[in-house]
Design an enzyme around this catalytic site. Structure first.
Site, PDB file in Angstrom:
ATOM      1  N   SER A 128       0.829  -1.208   0.000  1.00 35.43           N
ATOM      2  CA  SER A 128       0.000   0.000   0.000  1.00 35.43           C
ATOM      3  C   SER A 128       0.861   1.256   0.000  1.00 35.43           C
ATOM      4  CB  SER A 128      -0.877  -0.011   1.248  1.00 35.43           C
ATOM      5  OG  SER A 128      -1.424   1.262   1.478  1.00 35.43           O
ATOM      6  N   TYR A 153      -2.038  -0.580  10.067  1.00 32.92           N
ATOM      7  CA  TYR A 153      -2.285  -1.086   8.702  1.00 32.92           C
ATOM      8  C   TYR A 153      -1.016  -0.974   7.873  1.00 32.92           C
ATOM      9  CZ  TYR A 153      -3.873  -1.003   3.837  1.00 32.92           C
ATOM     10  OH  TYR A 153      -4.006  -1.231   2.487  1.00 32.92           O
TER      11      TYR A 153
HETATM   12  N1  LIG Z   1      -8.438  -0.020  -2.808  1.00 38.83           N
HETATM   13  C1  LIG Z   1      -7.360   0.724  -2.519  1.00 38.83           C
HETATM   14  O1  LIG Z   1      -7.346   1.934  -2.774  1.00 38.83           O
HETATM   15  C2  LIG Z   1      -6.129   0.085  -1.907  1.00 38.83           C
HETATM   16  C3  LIG Z   1      -5.036   0.931  -1.610  1.00 38.83           C
HETATM   17  C4  LIG Z   1      -3.901   0.358  -1.056  1.00 38.83           C
HETATM   18  C5  LIG Z   1      -3.834  -1.006  -0.818  1.00 38.83           C
HETATM   19  N2  LIG Z   1      -4.912  -1.795  -1.093  1.00 38.83           N
HETATM   20  C6  LIG Z   1      -4.807  -3.234  -0.806  1.00 38.83           C
HETATM   21  O2  LIG Z   1      -5.250  -3.964  -1.935  1.00 38.83           O
HETATM   22  C7  LIG Z   1      -5.904  -5.172  -1.521  1.00 38.83           C
HETATM   23  C8  LIG Z   1      -7.310  -5.237  -2.105  1.00 38.83           C
HETATM   24  O3  LIG Z   1      -8.024  -4.092  -1.654  1.00 38.83           O
HETATM   25  P1  LIG Z   1      -9.558  -3.839  -1.970  1.00 38.83           P
HETATM   26  O4  LIG Z   1      -9.732  -2.375  -2.079  1.00 38.83           O
HETATM   27  O5  LIG Z   1     -10.012  -4.737  -3.041  1.00 38.83           O
HETATM   28  O6  LIG Z   1     -10.174  -4.286  -0.558  1.00 38.83           O
HETATM   29  P2  LIG Z   1     -11.467  -5.168  -0.205  1.00 38.83           P
HETATM   30  O7  LIG Z   1     -11.664  -5.033   1.274  1.00 38.83           O
HETATM   31  O8  LIG Z   1     -12.602  -4.803  -1.097  1.00 38.83           O
HETATM   32  O9  LIG Z   1     -10.988  -6.630  -0.560  1.00 38.83           O
HETATM   33  C9  LIG Z   1     -10.282  -7.465   0.332  1.00 38.83           C
HETATM   34  C10 LIG Z   1     -11.013  -8.800   0.406  1.00 38.83           C
HETATM   35  O10 LIG Z   1     -10.256  -9.682   1.239  1.00 38.83           O
HETATM   36  C11 LIG Z   1     -11.158 -10.455   2.019  1.00 38.83           C
HETATM   37  N3  LIG Z   1     -10.428 -10.871   3.227  1.00 38.83           N
HETATM   38  C12 LIG Z   1      -9.992 -10.074   4.244  1.00 38.83           C
HETATM   39  N4  LIG Z   1      -9.391 -10.822   5.166  1.00 38.83           N
HETATM   40  C13 LIG Z   1      -9.432 -12.111   4.735  1.00 38.83           C
HETATM   41  C14 LIG Z   1      -8.976 -13.343   5.257  1.00 38.83           C
HETATM   42  N5  LIG Z   1      -8.359 -13.399   6.453  1.00 38.83           N
HETATM   43  N6  LIG Z   1      -9.180 -14.474   4.541  1.00 38.83           N
HETATM   44  C15 LIG Z   1      -9.829 -14.443   3.350  1.00 38.83           C
HETATM   45  N7  LIG Z   1     -10.292 -13.293   2.806  1.00 38.83           N
HETATM   46  C16 LIG Z   1     -10.097 -12.153   3.490  1.00 38.83           C
HETATM   47  C17 LIG Z   1     -12.321  -9.524   2.305  1.00 38.83           C
HETATM   48  O11 LIG Z   1     -13.530 -10.238   2.562  1.00 38.83           O
HETATM   49  C18 LIG Z   1     -12.402  -8.689   1.022  1.00 38.83           C
HETATM   50  O12 LIG Z   1     -13.382  -9.210   0.130  1.00 38.83           O
HETATM   51  C19 LIG Z   1      -5.871  -5.166  -0.001  1.00 38.83           C
HETATM   52  O13 LIG Z   1      -4.743  -5.914   0.406  1.00 38.83           O
HETATM   53  C20 LIG Z   1      -5.660  -3.697   0.350  1.00 38.83           C
HETATM   54  O14 LIG Z   1      -5.021  -3.546   1.585  1.00 38.83           O
HETATM   55  C21 LIG Z   1      -6.062  -1.277  -1.638  1.00 38.83           C
END
Ligand SMILES: NC(=O)c1ccc[n+]([C@@H]2O[C@H](COP(=O)([O-])OP(=O)(O)OC[C@H]3O[C@@H](n4cnc5c(N)ncnc54)[C@H](O)[C@@H]3O)[C@@H](O)[C@H]2O)c1
Length: 339
Positions: A128, A153
């Site tokens: 991130s 985080y």
């Molecule tokens: N969207 C953004 O702007 C952004 C920015 C920086 C980093 N990220 C990272 O990218 C990745 C995807 O982000 P996103 O926006 O799609 O988030 P999101 O929350 O929509 O997707 C994450 C998914 O992981 C699942 N999950 C969480 N813990 C779990 C576990 N222990 N076992 C199985 N499933 C689990 C959740 O149910 C969720 O559906 C994440 O790692 C997030 O930290 C996203």
């Protein structure tokens, strides 16, 4: 080839899975569908993916290694793993730190173990932009040290990068860490500001603007992010022959290990972003200005030269186009706004 995508019912996971299914990869999705935000949205995303015959899904938690292993056993040919499952969100990590320890540290540890035991050829995982923490030098570069996180985080995401390096070193597993910069788009995350702003503007509620709107964000449209990830799948990192132990750079290694920023290197002022949202919604926002929140950073802006050089990645979606697509999706999905 079969690709395991964890977090497949999440925002980025769903869009990435969809693109790969269209490209005729076999995709195995893995997600615990937790209730950090409304699981109905995750189910709607899965409905989109279940339309494809080459999609299989497991509702399971990463912290359960045996379940993860059973998926690897069932599909003998998982060569690529894309780990997007995580407890996301900066503010929630102040409220519920344990969720981050469980999913992002224990869960990621299990992913690494599975990659080791099942001879995975490339692990791509979500880091991130929040790892830049207290750094203020812009644009954020993967060549800068990131040792001052300002949220748990961010600390777990930086830990993932370190954990990945140890496995790249010990077992030769090629690992690519992607530092995402504020991703937005249809089927997005309701906990993110653009989503709640849209809801509040439509419903006539006041929106809270932190740091008097003096914020800049590198908003990246989901299709651009997916494009960047797809370009990397067939490019597992190689050991960097120029890496120097006397003068080590953080983003590469003598081991098959690489970290990239993946963002849009055109930061947008928060107030311009809100104005564009208002235009597409067709309504002015009621605004309340508040001070900076703990754990938040004033600006994020990515140096993406490395990724562009390695893969030709270049985000093409403007904020105007991207927000229009988001607002159109939002109004259609929730049947609101009368557009
Ligand atoms: N969207 C953004 O702007 C952004 C920015 C920086 C980093 N990220 C990272 O990218 C990745 C995807 O982000 P996103 O926006 O799609 O988030 P999101 O929350 O929509 O997707 C994450 C998914 O992981 C699942 N999950 C969480 N813990 C779990 C576990 N222990 N076992 C199985 N499933 C689990 C959740 O149910 C969720 O559906 C994440 O790692 C997030 O930290 C996203």
């Amino acid at each position: 080839m079969t690709i395991l995508i964890t977090g497949a019912s999440g925002f980025i996971g769903m869009h990435l899975s969809k693109r790969l299914l269209e490209m005729e990869y076999n995709v195995v999705g893995y997600d615990n569908i937790n209730n950090y935000y409304n699981p109905m949205l995750k189910k709607s995303r899965l409905d989109e993916l279940n339309k494809y015959e080459n999609f299989n899904f497991y509702k399971a938690d990463l912290i359960n290694y045996n379940t993860l292993e059973s998926v690897f056993n069932k599909y003998g040919d998982i060569n690529v793993v894309i780990n997007l499952a995580a407890q996301a969100g900066v503010r929630y990590s102040i409220e519920k730190p344990q969720a981050y320890i469980d999913s992002n540290l224990k869960g990621f540890g299990n992913i690494l173990e599975a990659c080791r035991n099942y001879d995975v050829k490339h692990l791509i995982y979500a880091s991130s932009s929040s790892v830049y923490g207290a750094n203020t030098k812009m644009p954020f570069s993967t060549k800068d040290e990131v040792d001052h996180p300002v949220s748990l985080y961010a600390a777990t995401k930086k830990s993932n990068e370190l954990m990945a390096h140890s496995y790249s070193h010990l077992y030769g597993i090629p690992t690519t860490g992607l530092r995402f910069f504020t991703v937005y788009g249809p089927y997005g995350r309701p906990d993110m500001a653009y989503y709640s702003f849209t809801k509040d503007i439509i419903e006539g509620n006041t929106i809270k603007i932190f740091n008097n709107g003096e914020m800049m964000r590198d908003f990246t449209y989901i299709d651009d992010i997916v494009d960047g990830i797809v370009r990397l799948i067939d490019q597992p990192p190689q050991p960097d022959p120029d890496w120097d132990r006397e003068n080590p750079t953080p983003e590469s290694s003598y081991a098959p290990y690489k970290i990239y920023n993946i963002g849009n290197n055109q930061p947008v002022k928060l107030m311009d972003f809100i104005e564009t949202l208002e235009k597409h919604i067709g309504k002015k926002a009621k605004k309340e200005y508040l001070p900076m929140q703990p754990g938040d950073v004033q600006a994020t802006y990515a140096d993406i030269d490395d990724l562009t050089e390695a893969t030709g990645f270049k985000p093409t979606t403007t904020i105007d186009e991207g927000l229009k697509k988001f607002v159109d999706w939002y109004m259609d999905y929730y049947k609101v706004g009368g557009k």
